[in-house]
Design a protein around this motif. Structure first.
Motif, short mmCIF file in Angstrom:
data_model
loop_
_atom_site.label_atom_id
_atom_site.label_comp_id
_atom_site.label_asym_id
_atom_site.label_seq_id
_atom_site.Cartn_x
_atom_site.Cartn_y
_atom_site.Cartn_z
N SER A 40 0.83 -1.20 0.00
CA SER A 40 0.00 0.00 0.00
C SER A 40 0.86 1.26 0.00
O SER A 40 2.05 1.22 0.34
N ALA A 41 0.24 2.36 -0.38
CA ALA A 41 0.90 3.66 -0.34
C ALA A 41 -0.10 4.69 0.18
O ALA A 41 -1.21 4.80 -0.34
N THR A 42 0.29 5.41 1.21
CA THR A 42 -0.54 6.47 1.77
C THR A 42 0.03 7.80 1.33
O THR A 42 1.18 8.13 1.65
N ILE A 43 -0.76 8.55 0.57
CA ILE A 43 -0.27 9.77 -0.05
C ILE A 43 -1.08 10.97 0.44
O ILE A 43 -2.30 10.98 0.36
N SER A 44 -0.36 11.98 0.94
CA SER A 44 -1.00 13.25 1.32
C SER A 44 -0.79 14.24 0.19
O SER A 44 0.32 14.36 -0.34
N MET A 45 -1.86 14.94 -0.20
CA MET A 45 -1.77 15.86 -1.33
C MET A 45 -2.59 17.11 -1.07
O MET A 45 -3.59 17.07 -0.34
N ASP A 46 -2.15 18.21 -1.67
CA ASP A 46 -2.87 19.48 -1.49
C ASP A 46 -4.17 19.50 -2.29
O ASP A 46 -5.12 20.16 -1.91
N LYS A 47 -4.19 18.81 -3.43
CA LYS A 47 -5.41 18.69 -4.21
C LYS A 47 -5.43 17.33 -4.90
O LYS A 47 -4.40 16.66 -4.98
N HIS A 48 -6.58 16.94 -5.40
CA HIS A 48 -6.74 15.60 -5.96
C HIS A 48 -5.79 15.35 -7.12
O HIS A 48 -5.63 16.18 -8.01
N ILE A 49 -5.16 14.17 -7.11
CA ILE A 49 -4.28 13.74 -8.20
C ILE A 49 -4.84 12.44 -8.74
O ILE A 49 -5.07 11.49 -8.00
N GLY A 50 -5.04 12.39 -10.05
CA GLY A 50 -5.63 11.22 -10.67
C GLY A 50 -4.72 10.01 -10.65
O GLY A 50 -3.49 10.13 -10.56
N LEU A 51 -5.31 8.84 -10.77
CA LEU A 51 -4.54 7.59 -10.78
C LEU A 51 -3.56 7.54 -11.94
O LEU A 51 -2.45 7.02 -11.81
N ALA A 52 -3.97 8.07 -13.10
CA ALA A 52 -3.09 8.04 -14.27
C ALA A 52 -1.80 8.81 -14.01
O ALA A 52 -0.71 8.37 -14.41
N THR A 53 -1.91 9.93 -13.31
CA THR A 53 -0.72 10.74 -12.98
C THR A 53 0.17 10.00 -11.99
O THR A 53 1.41 10.00 -12.13
#
Length: 239
Positions: A40-53
């Motif tokens: 698994s990977a837990t990712i914190s982001m400022d705005k939504h990032i698509g799976l393709a990216t």
């Protein structure tokens, strides 16, 4: 926002470091935690990032590292109360109900046909608004569980405009029989994917409010869709 994804292909500490480094390079990613043990990977982001990216950052479709949304969850909801988690939906329903009551109040009583029509208008217009704020992100999230969107990628985009059209139609009282039949069919199809996800206890994000709020899929989503189905059916019966 923080999401946890299923990420396969990591076999050692070096893999973990490589994956973490590649994901941290992405703009708007603020923190990354990965585990080869749980894949698994837990990712914190400022705005939504698509799976393709995210997949492209890992080396593309042919990479040994494959990230999927099967186990996506909103990490912060684990420490939130039920009310805190669903506060956006509760507030929206509260406002829509209040407006519907005020509009339908006639001769010291509620005209339930008017109440249901205004409620449906408010529901669809509000929910379509949040979807339109980031249509691409909504379509990606919706494709995680909707039975049509899984097979037809454009359905997520189309669905948002259908909601907008239904909201305007209910507000203007246009072709009520046709509009209620469309609502009944569309919402019945929509609830099937929700039921499948909840029954199988899939930890995925509900796309009802687009990508603006990170709400977990649960019985709340089922109730939300069921209300629309029940109201459209009732309006057809009493017309």
């Amino acid at each position: 926002m923080t999401h946890t994804y299923q990420l396969t292909g990591m076999t050692c500490g070096g893999c973990e470091n490589k994956v973490k480094s590649n994901l941290l390079i992405l703009p708007d990613v603020t923190a990354v935690e990965v585990s080869k043990d749980t894949q698994s990977a837990t990712i914190s982001m400022d705005k939504h990032i698509g799976l393709a990216t995210l997949q492209q950052a890992l080396g593309g479709a042919d990479s040994k590292y494959q990230i999927t949304s099967d186990s996506i969850v909103e990490a912060s909801t684990a420490t939130q109360s039920w009310v805190e988690t669903y506060k956006p939906i509760l507030l929206i329903f509260g406002y829509v109900i209040a407006i519907s009551v005020i509009t339908s109040w006639q001769d010291n009583t509620i005209d339930f046909m008017v109440f249901m029509r205004i409620f449906m208008a408010g529901f669809f217009l509000t929910f379509s608004f949040f979807k339109m704020l980031n249509l691409k992100a909504f379509a990606e999230s919706y494709a995680m569980y909707d039975i049509v969107a899984k097979k037809f990628n454009l359905w997520g985009y189309i669905y948002a405009f259908i909601e907008l059209g239904l909201g305007l139609s209910f507000a203007l009282n246009l072709s009520p029989v046709i509009v209620n039949w469309v609502t009944l069919v569309v919402m019945t199809v929509s609830i099937l994917g929700v039921l499948e996800s909840v029954i199988n206890k899939k930890k995925i994000q509900c796309a009802c409010l687009g990508a603006v709020f990170n709400l977990p899929m649960s019985t709340v989503t089922i109730v939300e869709d069921a209300i629309m189905i029940a109201m459209s059916a009732a309006m057809l019966v009493f017309m």
